[in-house]
Design a protein around this motif. Structure first.
Motif, PDB file in Angstrom:
ATOM      1  N   SER A  29      63.502  17.357  20.233  1.00 12.85           N
ATOM      2  CA  SER A  29      63.997  18.638  20.742  1.00 12.85           C
ATOM      3  C   SER A  29      63.129  19.096  21.901  1.00 12.85           C
ATOM      4  N   ARG A  30      63.775  19.810  22.847  1.00 18.99           N
ATOM      5  CA  ARG A  30      63.049  20.457  23.931  1.00 18.99           C
ATOM      6  C   ARG A  30      63.686  21.812  24.197  1.00 18.99           C
ATOM      7  N   HIS A  31      62.903  22.878  24.025  1.00 15.99           N
ATOM      8  CA  HIS A  31      63.358  24.241  24.265  1.00 15.99           C
ATOM      9  C   HIS A  31      62.545  24.845  25.409  1.00 15.99           C
ATOM     10  N   GLU A  65      78.914  16.465  30.271  1.00 14.39           N
ATOM     11  CA  GLU A  65      79.075  17.264  31.475  1.00 14.39           C
ATOM     12  C   GLU A  65      77.757  17.911  31.866  1.00 14.39           C
ATOM     13  N   SER A  66      77.731  18.584  33.027  1.00 14.00           N
ATOM     14  CA  SER A  66      76.519  19.268  33.484  1.00 14.00           C
ATOM     15  C   SER A  66      76.067  20.293  32.452  1.00 14.00           C
ATOM     16  N   GLY A  67      74.765  20.323  32.181  1.00 11.17           N
ATOM     17  CA  GLY A  67      74.224  21.258  31.210  1.00 11.17           C
ATOM     18  C   GLY A  67      74.230  20.765  29.779  1.00 11.17           C
ATOM     19  N   SER A  68      74.640  19.524  29.563  1.00  9.14           N
ATOM     20  CA  SER A  68      74.702  19.010  28.192  1.00  9.14           C
ATOM     21  C   SER A  68      73.346  18.573  27.653  1.00  9.14           C
ATOM     22  N   GLY A  69      72.362  18.388  28.539  1.00 10.70           N
ATOM     23  CA  GLY A  69      71.034  17.966  28.094  1.00 10.70           C
ATOM     24  C   GLY A  69      70.668  16.546  28.464  1.00 10.70           C
ATOM     25  N   LYS A  70      71.535  15.860  29.222  1.00 11.01           N
ATOM     26  CA  LYS A  70      71.292  14.450  29.553  1.00 11.01           C
ATOM     27  C   LYS A  70      70.013  14.254  30.372  1.00 11.01           C
ATOM     28  N   SER A  71      69.891  15.007  31.460  1.00  8.20           N
ATOM     29  CA  SER A  71      68.723  14.836  32.334  1.00  8.20           C
ATOM     30  C   SER A  71      67.441  15.290  31.654  1.00  8.20           C
ATOM     31  N   THR A  72      67.524  16.293  30.788  1.00  5.08           N
ATOM     32  CA  THR A  72      66.343  16.695  30.026  1.00  5.08           C
ATOM     33  C   THR A  72      65.888  15.568  29.118  1.00  5.08           C
ATOM     34  N   MET A  73      66.840  14.844  28.520  1.00  3.14           N
ATOM     35  CA  MET A  73      66.487  13.681  27.704  1.00  3.14           C
ATOM     36  C   MET A  73      65.732  12.657  28.535  1.00  3.14           C
ATOM     37  N   ALA A  74      66.215  12.369  29.745  1.00  6.93           N
ATOM     38  CA  ALA A  74      65.551  11.391  30.601  1.00  6.93           C
ATOM     39  C   ALA A  74      64.133  11.835  30.934  1.00  6.93           C
ATOM     40  N   ARG A  75      63.960  13.112  31.215  1.00  7.98           N
ATOM     41  CA  ARG A  75      62.634  13.610  31.572  1.00  7.98           C
ATOM     42  C   ARG A  75      61.693  13.657  30.376  1.00  7.98           C
ATOM     43  N   LEU A  76      62.221  13.824  29.193  1.00  8.48           N
ATOM     44  CA  LEU A  76      61.391  13.696  28.004  1.00  8.48           C
ATOM     45  C   LEU A  76      60.901  12.262  27.835  1.00  8.48           C
ATOM     46  N   LEU A  77      61.801  11.309  28.032  1.00  7.52           N
ATOM     47  CA  LEU A  77      61.420   9.906  27.883  1.00  7.52           C
ATOM     48  C   LEU A  77      60.468   9.466  28.980  1.00  7.52           C
ATOM     49  N   ALA A  78      60.579  10.076  30.165  1.00  9.06           N
ATOM     50  CA  ALA A  78      59.683   9.756  31.274  1.00  9.06           C
ATOM     51  C   ALA A  78      58.381  10.530  31.208  1.00  9.06           C
ATOM     52  N   GLN A  79      58.212  11.375  30.198  1.00  9.82           N
ATOM     53  CA  GLN A  79      57.022  12.196  29.988  1.00  9.82           C
ATOM     54  C   GLN A  79      56.837  13.247  31.077  1.00  9.82           C
ATOM     55  N   LYS A  82      57.107  17.610  27.765  1.00 10.73           N
ATOM     56  CA  LYS A  82      56.631  17.316  26.424  1.00 10.73           C
ATOM     57  C   LYS A  82      57.641  17.840  25.409  1.00 10.73           C
ATOM     58  N   PRO A  83      57.862  17.122  24.324  1.00  7.44           N
ATOM     59  CA  PRO A  83      58.816  17.605  23.318  1.00  7.44           C
ATOM     60  C   PRO A  83      58.350  18.902  22.668  1.00  7.44           C
ATOM     61  N   THR A  84      59.304  19.765  22.366  1.00 10.61           N
ATOM     62  CA  THR A  84      59.015  20.933  21.530  1.00 10.61           C
ATOM     63  C   THR A  84      58.768  20.492  20.099  1.00 10.61           C
ATOM     64  N   SER A  85      59.552  19.525  19.658  1.00 14.83           N
ATOM     65  CA  SER A  85      59.363  18.939  18.334  1.00 14.83           C
ATOM     66  C   SER A  85      59.973  17.543  18.349  1.00 14.83           C
ATOM     67  N   GLY A  86      59.685  16.780  17.322  1.00 16.24           N
ATOM     68  CA  GLY A  86      60.200  15.421  17.252  1.00 16.24           C
ATOM     69  C   GLY A  86      59.239  14.418  17.873  1.00 16.24           C
ATOM     70  N   GLU A  87      59.692  13.175  17.955  1.00 17.90           N
ATOM     71  CA  GLU A  87      58.805  12.081  18.338  1.00 17.90           C
ATOM     72  C   GLU A  87      59.554  11.056  19.183  1.00 17.90           C
ATOM     73  N   ILE A  88      58.828  10.458  20.130  1.00 22.46           N
ATOM     74  CA  ILE A  88      59.327   9.338  20.922  1.00 22.46           C
ATOM     75  C   ILE A  88      58.457   8.134  20.607  1.00 22.46           C
ATOM     76  N   ARG A  89      59.080   7.020  20.266  1.00 20.68           N
ATOM     77  CA  ARG A  89      58.342   5.792  19.969  1.00 20.68           C
ATOM     78  C   ARG A  89      58.774   4.704  20.937  1.00 20.68           C
ATOM     79  N   PHE A  90      57.803   4.014  21.498  1.00 20.92           N
ATOM     80  CA  PHE A  90      58.070   2.889  22.388  1.00 20.92           C
ATOM     81  C   PHE A  90      57.455   1.637  21.793  1.00 20.92           C
ATOM     82  N   GLN A  91      58.305   0.656  21.497  1.00 22.82           N
ATOM     83  CA  GLN A  91      57.884  -0.576  20.829  1.00 22.82           C
ATOM     84  C   GLN A  91      57.112  -0.265  19.541  1.00 22.82           C
ATOM     85  N   GLY A  92      57.609   0.735  18.814  1.00 23.55           N
ATOM     86  CA  GLY A  92      57.024   1.086  17.526  1.00 23.55           C
ATOM     87  C   GLY A  92      55.840   2.018  17.580  1.00 23.55           C
TER      88      GLY A  92
END
Length: 355
Positions: A29-31, A65-79, A82-92
């Motif tokens: 999540s990102r708020h 569509e625009s505003g759905s959260g797609k680009s925010t997801m990409a920017r979370l994965l690109a660091q 930072k996530p508000t909550s939750g976790e990102i794992r890369f190769q475990g």
């Protein structure tokens, strides 16, 4: 096949099955805080409780569509965020465990990003070679001198379909078309020897006639270089063309996911159905008549429980106003939808009980 060969294949299959995904998010999540003043308590829920996986040599399309959260997801994965909550794992390994500049550089070389605007992503003052060579010097310590770095720069430029590579490197961005500039963006990412490229709307600003070439570049890099892609787009037709799996986002939630042909041939969430209806048919007049298409986008500032698509949904029931649906498995393998009406399981039971 000999018995020895057959027996040897069993452990290999078991190892592949046990191997963690290339990238995985767990309840991510990102708020963002919005409103005037330091004491504002309103928050925009750009991404809410998203769990997803990307495997090796796989193209996953994130559609909405625009505003759905797609680009925010990409920017979370690109660091970038930072996530508000939750976790990102890369190769475990959790990204929260990355400490120090070396770990950060290694992750950014493994997971680079290609941006939407090919006209803004290249510095007009420098030749094309400048950005690629600078990235090689920073992210590729295995290349010991300028000669090796130049040879690699030529290789990656030609790998994205620009030839002769040595001549292309000497051009300035203004001497290239939009499609060529976007290919250079892919070449810069490829120079890092990535495992996953985050492609954020990479063809949306290009003419329709040349978009197919960029999609083919992505497919070729997957086949020849072994690179995975997260392809972010609002164009569900291009997602069908290039992706193995599709995830549909609406209002910060993933509302449907599964193999591309399964989802698009039999969409179970009303929003996915709306996206498919919006794909223009060249034989039909350009008219949009559904109430869902005319409705307002979802309220994602401190949203209340319930389905965020309910105001636009022709199938909404009482449960949609009270209970937030979660992804539930459907009949087809790996196909999931977050819908009280169409998805079986607890959500459907709750819908029946409330209605």
């Amino acid at each position: 096949m000999s018995p020895t060969t057959e027996n040897a294949a069993v452990p290999e299959a078991a190892v592949a099955a046990a191997k963690p995904p290339l990238l995985e998010t767990v309840h991510l999540s990102r708020h963002f805080r919005v409103g005037g003043g330091l004491l504002s308590r309103a928050h925009l829920h750009a991404v809410d409780d998203v769990s997803m996986t990307i495997r090796e040599r796989e193209i996953v399309a994130l559609v909405g569509e625009s505003g759905s959260g797609k680009s925010t997801m990409a920017r979370l994965l690109a660091q970038v965020y930072k996530p508000t909550s939750g976790e990102i794992r890369f190769q475990g390994r959790s990204l929260a465990d990355l400490h120090g500049r070396r770990d950060q550089l290694r992750y950014r070389s493994d997971v680079p990003m290609v941006f939407q605007d090919p006209f803004a992503s290249l510095n007009p003052v420098y030749k094309v070679a400048h950005g690629i060579m600078r990235g090689l010097k920073l992210h590729r310590p295995d290349l010991k001198d300028a000669e090796q770095r130049h040879a690699e720069a030529v290789r990656v430029v030609e790998a994205v379909g620009l030839r002769p590579g040595a001549e292309i490197l000497e051009r300035y961005p203004y001497e290239m078309s939009g499609g060529q500039r976007q290919r250079i963006g892919f070449a810069q990412a490829l120079a890092y020897r990535p495992k996953l490229i985050l492609a954020d709307e990479p063809v949306s600003m290009l003419d329709v006639s040349i978009r197919i070439g960029l999609l083919n570049v992505m497919a070729q890099l997957r086949e020849k270089e072994g690179v995975s892609f997260l392809y972010i787009t609002h164009d569900i037709a291009s997602a069908r063309y290039v992706s193995d799996r599709v995830m549909v986002m609406y209002g910060g939630h993933v509302v449907e996911s599964g193999p591309t042909e399964t989802v698009l041939a039999d969409p179970q969430h009303p929003y996915t159905q709306l996206l498919l209806e919006a794909v223009p048919d060249p034989r039909a007049p350009l008219t949009v008549t559904t109430e869902a298409a005319r409705a307002e986008p979802p309220a994602v500032i401190d949203p209340k429980p319930g389905c965020r698509f309910r105001a636009r949904c022709p199938l909404a029931v009482d449960a949609c106003d009270q209970v937030t649906p979660v992804l539930q498995p459907l009949a087809a393998p790996d196909h999931q939808a977050a819908c009280h009406v169409n998805a079986p399981g607890p959500s459907a039971s709750a819908a029946s009980a409330v209605s």
